[in-house]
Write a protein that holds these residues in place. Structure first.
Motif, PDB file in Angstrom:
ATOM      1  N   THR A  67       0.845  -1.190   0.000  1.00  0.00           N
ATOM      2  CA  THR A  67       0.000   0.000   0.000  1.00  0.00           C
ATOM      3  C   THR A  67       0.880   1.239   0.000  1.00  0.00           C
ATOM      4  N   ILE A  68       0.659   2.097  -0.973  1.00  0.00           N
ATOM      5  CA  ILE A  68       1.390   3.349  -1.046  1.00  0.00           C
ATOM      6  C   ILE A  68       0.517   4.472  -0.496  1.00  0.00           C
ATOM      7  N   SER A  69       1.153   5.393   0.202  1.00  0.00           N
ATOM      8  CA  SER A  69       0.432   6.547   0.738  1.00  0.00           C
ATOM      9  C   SER A  69       1.395   7.725   0.817  1.00  0.00           C
ATOM     10  N   ARG A  70       0.851   8.888   1.097  1.00  0.00           N
ATOM     11  CA  ARG A  70       1.702  10.073   1.157  1.00  0.00           C
ATOM     12  C   ARG A  70       1.200  11.034   2.219  1.00  0.00           C
ATOM     13  N   ASP A  71       2.119  11.809   2.748  1.00  0.00           N
ATOM     14  CA  ASP A  71       1.816  12.865   3.703  1.00  0.00           C
ATOM     15  C   ASP A  71       2.466  14.133   3.156  1.00  0.00           C
ATOM     16  N   ASN A  72       1.670  14.983   2.553  1.00  0.00           N
ATOM     17  CA  ASN A  72       2.239  16.160   1.899  1.00  0.00           C
ATOM     18  C   ASN A  72       2.872  17.123   2.902  1.00  0.00           C
ATOM     19  N   ALA A  73       2.300  17.239   4.074  1.00  0.00           N
ATOM     20  CA  ALA A  73       2.864  18.141   5.076  1.00  0.00           C
ATOM     21  C   ALA A  73       4.264  17.695   5.500  1.00  0.00           C
ATOM     22  N   ALA A  74       4.469  16.395   5.521  1.00  0.00           N
ATOM     23  CA  ALA A  74       5.767  15.848   5.918  1.00  0.00           C
ATOM     24  C   ALA A  74       6.683  15.595   4.722  1.00  0.00           C
ATOM     25  N   ARG A  75       6.176  15.879   3.528  1.00  0.00           N
ATOM     26  CA  ARG A  75       6.935  15.643   2.279  1.00  0.00           C
ATOM     27  C   ARG A  75       7.441  14.197   2.235  1.00  0.00           C
ATOM     28  N   THR A  76       6.567  13.272   2.596  1.00  0.00           N
ATOM     29  CA  THR A  76       6.963  11.869   2.728  1.00  0.00           C
ATOM     30  C   THR A  76       5.994  10.961   1.993  1.00  0.00           C
ATOM     31  N   VAL A  77       6.566   9.978   1.310  1.00  0.00           N
ATOM     32  CA  VAL A  77       5.768   8.923   0.701  1.00  0.00           C
ATOM     33  C   VAL A  77       6.121   7.610   1.404  1.00  0.00           C
ATOM     34  N   TYR A  78       5.102   6.778   1.611  1.00  0.00           N
ATOM     35  CA  TYR A  78       5.277   5.534   2.352  1.00  0.00           C
ATOM     36  C   TYR A  78       4.949   4.337   1.472  1.00  0.00           C
ATOM     37  N   LEU A  79       5.527   3.204   1.823  1.00  0.00           N
ATOM     38  CA  LEU A  79       5.155   1.937   1.207  1.00  0.00           C
ATOM     39  C   LEU A  79       4.998   0.914   2.318  1.00  0.00           C
ATOM     40  N   GLN A  80       3.769   0.540   2.572  1.00  0.00           N
ATOM     41  CA  GLN A  80       3.490  -0.522   3.533  1.00  0.00           C
ATOM     42  C   GLN A  80       3.544  -1.844   2.793  1.00  0.00           C
ATOM     43  N   MET A  81       4.470  -2.690   3.216  1.00  0.00           N
ATOM     44  CA  MET A  81       4.658  -3.985   2.576  1.00  0.00           C
ATOM     45  C   MET A  81       4.150  -5.070   3.511  1.00  0.00           C
ATOM     46  N   SER A  82       3.258  -5.896   3.027  1.00  0.00           N
ATOM     47  CA  SER A  82       2.718  -6.987   3.825  1.00  0.00           C
ATOM     48  C   SER A  82       2.821  -8.286   3.037  1.00  0.00           C
ATOM     49  N   SER A  83       2.742  -9.392   3.754  1.00  0.00           N
ATOM     50  CA  SER A  83       2.837 -10.713   3.116  1.00  0.00           C
ATOM     51  C   SER A  83       4.019 -10.756   2.155  1.00  0.00           C
ATOM     52  N   VAL A  84       5.151 -10.286   2.615  1.00  0.00           N
ATOM     53  CA  VAL A  84       6.308 -10.195   1.723  1.00  0.00           C
ATOM     54  C   VAL A  84       6.806 -11.569   1.320  1.00  0.00           C
ATOM     55  N   LYS A  85       7.447 -11.599   0.161  1.00  0.00           N
ATOM     56  CA  LYS A  85       7.964 -12.837  -0.408  1.00  0.00           C
ATOM     57  C   LYS A  85       9.458 -12.655  -0.683  1.00  0.00           C
ATOM     58  N   PRO A  86      10.196 -13.749  -0.813  1.00  0.00           N
ATOM     59  CA  PRO A  86      11.616 -13.620  -1.163  1.00  0.00           C
ATOM     60  C   PRO A  86      11.840 -12.821  -2.447  1.00  0.00           C
ATOM     61  N   ASP A  87      10.898 -12.902  -3.392  1.00  0.00           N
ATOM     62  CA  ASP A  87      11.025 -12.134  -4.637  1.00  0.00           C
ATOM     63  C   ASP A  87      10.930 -10.628  -4.434  1.00  0.00           C
ATOM     64  N   ASP A  88      10.497 -10.200  -3.262  1.00  0.00           N
ATOM     65  CA  ASP A  88      10.437  -8.760  -2.972  1.00  0.00           C
ATOM     66  C   ASP A  88      11.803  -8.213  -2.551  1.00  0.00           C
ATOM     67  N   THR A  89      12.769  -9.095  -2.389  1.00  0.00           N
ATOM     68  CA  THR A  89      14.121  -8.650  -2.024  1.00  0.00           C
ATOM     69  C   THR A  89      14.687  -7.737  -3.102  1.00  0.00           C
ATOM     70  N   ALA A  90      15.087  -6.534  -2.711  1.00  0.00           N
ATOM     71  CA  ALA A  90      15.589  -5.543  -3.662  1.00  0.00           C
ATOM     72  C   ALA A  90      15.997  -4.284  -2.899  1.00  0.00           C
ATOM     73  N   VAL A  91      16.618  -3.375  -3.614  1.00  0.00           N
ATOM     74  CA  VAL A  91      16.804  -2.022  -3.091  1.00  0.00           C
ATOM     75  C   VAL A  91      15.608  -1.197  -3.569  1.00  0.00           C
ATOM     76  N   TYR A  92      14.971  -0.524  -2.649  1.00  0.00           N
ATOM     77  CA  TYR A  92      13.769   0.242  -2.950  1.00  0.00           C
ATOM     78  C   TYR A  92      14.097   1.742  -2.960  1.00  0.00           C
ATOM     79  N   TYR A  93      13.572   2.420  -3.968  1.00  0.00           N
ATOM     80  CA  TYR A  93      13.776   3.859  -4.149  1.00  0.00           C
ATOM     81  C   TYR A  93      12.425   4.531  -4.359  1.00  0.00           C
ATOM     82  N   CYS A  94      12.365   5.799  -4.031  1.00  0.00           N
ATOM     83  CA  CYS A  94      11.201   6.587  -4.418  1.00  0.00           C
ATOM     84  C   CYS A  94      11.652   7.624  -5.447  1.00  0.00           C
ATOM     85  N   ASN A  95      10.718   8.044  -6.279  1.00  0.00           N
ATOM     86  CA  ASN A  95      10.990   9.085  -7.265  1.00  0.00           C
ATOM     87  C   ASN A  95       9.687   9.411  -7.974  1.00  0.00           C
ATOM     88  N   ASN A  96       9.734  10.455  -8.787  1.00  0.00           N
ATOM     89  CA  ASN A  96       8.601  10.780  -9.640  1.00  0.00           C
ATOM     90  C   ASN A  96       8.516   9.708 -10.723  1.00  0.00           C
TER      91      ASN A  96
END
Length: 114
Positions: A67-96
């Motif tokens: 689930t992706i969400s954002r808080d504009n006041a905090a200038r922050t974007v979030y990614l809630q990861m649940s039921s993760v799998k080994p295939d989710d292993t990676a380096v995660y970045y945010c960007n436009n």
């Protein structure tokens, strides 16, 4: 613009993790944002995006689990990861997602153990 992702770590398969990314500057609220991930030897993959208005979209591989969400006041974007799998292993970045800024930052490593 500087992008600082955090919250990664080692998690067991089936577990949860919450990533955060703080964006410097005053332009955050005007921009769509996305979470990308990359593994060695593979292209960076967009897994989730959220428009400036809050509309979300997900890659099929994470739909129903992330689930992706954002808080504009905090200038922050979030990614809630649940039921993760080994295939989710990676380096995660945010960007436009449509017009990425040049400086991707260091990202945050997520490692899912089986």
């Amino acid at each position: 613009v500087q992008l600082q992702a955090s919250g990664g770590g080692l998690v067991q398969a089936g577990g949860s993790l919450r990533l955060s990314c703080v964006v410097s500057g005053d332009i955050f609220s005007l921009n769509d944002m996305g979470w990308f991930r990359q593994t060695p030897g593979k292209q960076r993959e967009l897994v989730a995006s959220i428009t400036s208005k809050g509309r979300v979209n997900y890659a099929d591989s994470v739909k129903g689990r992330f689930t992706i969400s954002r808080d504009n006041a905090a200038r922050t974007v979030y990614l809630q990861m649940s039921s993760v799998k080994p295939d989710d292993t990676a380096v995660y970045y945010c960007n436009n997602p449509a017009r990425p800024w040049d400086n991707w930052g260091q990202g945050t490593q997520v490692t899912v153990s089986s």
